[in-house]
Design a protein around this motif. Structure first.
Motif, PDB file in Angstrom:
ATOM      1  N   GLU A  49       0.824  -1.220   0.000  1.00  0.00           N
ATOM      2  CA  GLU A  49       0.000   0.000   0.000  1.00  0.00           C
ATOM      3  C   GLU A  49       0.856   1.268   0.000  1.00  0.00           C
ATOM      4  OE1 GLU A  49       0.941  -0.742   4.321  1.00  0.00           O
ATOM      5  OE2 GLU A  49       0.514  -1.960   2.543  1.00  0.00           O
ATOM      6  N   LEU A  50       2.152   1.139   0.243  1.00  0.00           N
ATOM      7  CA  LEU A  50       3.030   2.302   0.310  1.00  0.00           C
ATOM      8  C   LEU A  50       3.671   2.590  -1.048  1.00  0.00           C
ATOM      9  CD1 LEU A  50       4.908   1.656   3.691  1.00  0.00           C
ATOM     10  CD2 LEU A  50       2.806   2.962   3.300  1.00  0.00           C
ATOM     11  N   ASN A  51       3.796   3.872  -1.392  1.00  0.00           N
ATOM     12  CA  ASN A  51       4.503   4.219  -2.621  1.00  0.00           C
ATOM     13  C   ASN A  51       6.002   4.259  -2.347  1.00  0.00           C
ATOM     14  OD1 ASN A  51       5.260   6.825  -1.607  1.00  0.00           O
ATOM     15  ND2 ASN A  51       3.280   7.649  -2.236  1.00  0.00           N
ATOM     16  N   TRP A  52       6.800   4.554  -3.366  1.00  0.00           N
ATOM     17  CA  TRP A  52       8.244   4.429  -3.204  1.00  0.00           C
ATOM     18  C   TRP A  52       8.816   5.429  -2.212  1.00  0.00           C
ATOM     19  CZ3 TRP A  52      11.902   8.138  -4.804  1.00  0.00           C
ATOM     20  CH2 TRP A  52      11.391   9.219  -5.532  1.00  0.00           C
ATOM     21  N   LEU A  53       8.264   6.636  -2.165  1.00  0.00           N
ATOM     22  CA  LEU A  53       8.746   7.619  -1.211  1.00  0.00           C
ATOM     23  C   LEU A  53       8.394   7.227   0.222  1.00  0.00           C
ATOM     24  CD1 LEU A  53       8.066  11.080  -2.915  1.00  0.00           C
ATOM     25  CD2 LEU A  53      10.281  10.156  -2.197  1.00  0.00           C
ATOM     26  N   GLN A  54       7.194   6.681   0.398  1.00  0.00           N
ATOM     27  CA  GLN A  54       6.787   6.226   1.725  1.00  0.00           C
ATOM     28  C   GLN A  54       7.637   5.045   2.196  1.00  0.00           C
ATOM     29  OE1 GLN A  54       2.668   5.603   0.604  1.00  0.00           O
ATOM     30  NE2 GLN A  54       1.984   7.373   1.800  1.00  0.00           N
ATOM     31  N   LEU A  55       8.023   4.180   1.263  1.00  0.00           N
ATOM     32  CA  LEU A  55       8.878   3.043   1.624  1.00  0.00           C
ATOM     33  C   LEU A  55      10.244   3.525   2.099  1.00  0.00           C
ATOM     34  CD1 LEU A  55       7.970   0.672  -1.350  1.00  0.00           C
ATOM     35  CD2 LEU A  55       7.454   0.265   1.067  1.00  0.00           C
ATOM     36  N   LEU A  56      10.794   4.519   1.415  1.00  0.00           N
ATOM     37  CA  LEU A  56      12.075   5.075   1.846  1.00  0.00           C
ATOM     38  C   LEU A  56      11.932   5.742   3.219  1.00  0.00           C
ATOM     39  CD1 LEU A  56      13.375   6.624  -1.505  1.00  0.00           C
ATOM     40  CD2 LEU A  56      14.315   4.635  -0.313  1.00  0.00           C
ATOM     41  N   GLY A  57      10.844   6.463   3.406  1.00  0.00           N
ATOM     42  CA  GLY A  57      10.610   7.122   4.685  1.00  0.00           C
ATOM     43  C   GLY A  57      10.430   6.135   5.816  1.00  0.00           C
ATOM     44  N   GLU A  58       9.716   5.038   5.561  1.00  0.00           N
ATOM     45  CA  GLU A  58       9.499   4.024   6.594  1.00  0.00           C
ATOM     46  C   GLU A  58      10.804   3.306   6.932  1.00  0.00           C
ATOM     47  OE1 GLU A  58       7.312   1.662   9.350  1.00  0.00           O
ATOM     48  OE2 GLU A  58       7.110   3.656   8.451  1.00  0.00           O
ATOM     49  N   SER A  59      11.624   3.051   5.917  1.00  0.00           N
ATOM     50  CA  SER A  59      12.932   2.431   6.172  1.00  0.00           C
ATOM     51  C   SER A  59      13.777   3.329   7.065  1.00  0.00           C
ATOM     52  CB  SER A  59      13.654   2.168   4.851  1.00  0.00           C
ATOM     53  OG  SER A  59      14.941   1.632   5.084  1.00  0.00           O
ATOM     54  N   GLN A  60      13.772   4.609   6.768  1.00  0.00           N
ATOM     55  CA  GLN A  60      14.526   5.557   7.589  1.00  0.00           C
ATOM     56  C   GLN A  60      14.014   5.552   9.026  1.00  0.00           C
ATOM     57  OE1 GLN A  60      14.587   9.513   5.978  1.00  0.00           O
ATOM     58  NE2 GLN A  60      15.589  10.406   7.737  1.00  0.00           N
ATOM     59  N   ARG A  61      12.705   5.444   9.192  1.00  0.00           N
ATOM     60  CA  ARG A  61      12.112   5.481  10.537  1.00  0.00           C
ATOM     61  C   ARG A  61      12.524   4.267  11.362  1.00  0.00           C
ATOM     62  NH1 ARG A  61       7.716   3.799  13.646  1.00  0.00           N
ATOM     63  NH2 ARG A  61       7.093   2.264  12.082  1.00  0.00           N
ATOM     64  N   ILE A  62      12.391   3.077  10.784  1.00  0.00           N
ATOM     65  CA  ILE A  62      12.658   1.876  11.582  1.00  0.00           C
ATOM     66  C   ILE A  62      14.161   1.628  11.774  1.00  0.00           C
ATOM     67  CG2 ILE A  62      10.477   0.821  10.857  1.00  0.00           C
ATOM     68  CD1 ILE A  62      12.079  -1.043   9.050  1.00  0.00           C
ATOM     69  N   MET A  63      14.997   2.219  10.901  1.00  0.00           N
ATOM     70  CA  MET A  63      16.442   2.027  11.048  1.00  0.00           C
ATOM     71  C   MET A  63      17.074   3.032  12.017  1.00  0.00           C
ATOM     72  SD  MET A  63      17.788  -0.555   9.552  1.00  0.00           S
ATOM     73  CE  MET A  63      19.518  -0.088   9.484  1.00  0.00           C
ATOM     74  N   LYS A  64      16.304   3.986  12.472  1.00  0.00           N
ATOM     75  CA  LYS A  64      16.837   4.991  13.387  1.00  0.00           C
ATOM     76  C   LYS A  64      17.356   4.330  14.662  1.00  0.00           C
ATOM     77  CE  LYS A  64      15.735   9.421  15.554  1.00  0.00           C
ATOM     78  NZ  LYS A  64      14.685  10.456  15.783  1.00  0.00           N
TER      79      LYS A  64
END
Length: 247
Positions: free
Chosen positions: A175-190
């Motif tokens: 359900e996530l677009n490519w920008l949201q996927l990058l943003g979510e990766s950044q969030r969980i890798m913090k």
């Protein structure tokens, strides 16, 4: 949920691969064969005039097709880890599930990677030019190369770590677009970058032994490494799910 150590994640990876190594190795060999086929038949001979442009286009097509295949491995290994049905054909997952997102993520990361290299490229150019005209000593030029190279390497590592989970998230979150996927990766890798780097550095010895075995041992090492990174992703998302549930 307590986050797993490197040793624990590797143990989970070995357990997940038990009885599935042949499938993992087969998927790896199949990917290599497809890549070799593309190199043999899609790259035109000669690099002059029109053929040079065609060769560049061919390399870009092969690059994106190969990345689509490699993302399919993430799908296969997630099924290994979850005890779900897993088959070699799952390496083609990304070809039929929003491949544009994979291509856009890849293009964005390549562009960002180039930006990370700019400090080294620019400093190297000006330092070398200055050395040629006698405005800088050889040792100063070497120092400029080294410092700018370390800065570029640090930026590139930061980029790589921050978005390392994007392709796993792409599989789990259609359900996530490519920008949201990058943003979510950044969030969980913090806060988990050092743990991720340490985990992957622990495979250096195995990779070297794999190379010394003329690549044969890599058929065992690479699936083990991918599976361990898959377990890292699952450990990471489980931890964030628990944290979100408490908030």
């Amino acid at each position: 949920m307590k986050q797993g150590s490197c040793a624990l994640l590797k143990a989970r990876a070995r357990q997940a691969l038990t009885g599935r190594y042949l499938t993992a190795m087969g998927a790896l060999v199949l990917t290599d064969l497809i890549y070799a086929f593309m190199i043999a038949f899609l790259i035109p001979t000669g690099f002059t005039g029109r053929l040079a442009g065609l060769s560049l286009l061919s390399y870009l097509i092969i690059l994106f097709l190969t990345i689509l295949l490699l993302v399919g491995h993430n799908c296969l290994y997630l099924n290994f880890a979850r005890g779900s049905h897993a088959a070699m054909g799952q390496i083609f997952f990304a070809f039929s599930h929003h491949p544009d997102r994979v291509i856009l993520i890849t293009a964005a990361l390549f562009a960002a990677g180039f930006v990370c290299m700019l400090p080294f490229l620019l400093v190297s150019f000006f330092a070398y030019t200055s050395w040629l005209i006698g405005g800088m000593s050889l040792s100063a030029m070497a120092g400029a190369f080294g410092i700018s190279g370390l800065i570029s390497l640090a930026l590139f590592l930061l980029l790589t770590v921050r978005y390392a989970m994007a392709f796993f998230l792409y599989i789990d979150h259609p359900e996530l677009n490519w920008l949201q996927l990058l943003g979510e990766s950044q969030r969980i890798m913090k806060g988990h970058g050092f743990r991720y780097i340490r985990l992957n550095l622990s495979f250096i010895g195995m990779l070297l032994l794999g190379v010394l075995s003329m690549g044969l041992a890599l058929l065992w090492v690479i699936p083990y490494m991918i599976m361990t990174n898959t377990c890292f992703y699952l450990d990471l998302t489980d931890s964030h799910s628990d944290a979100d549930a408490q908030n």
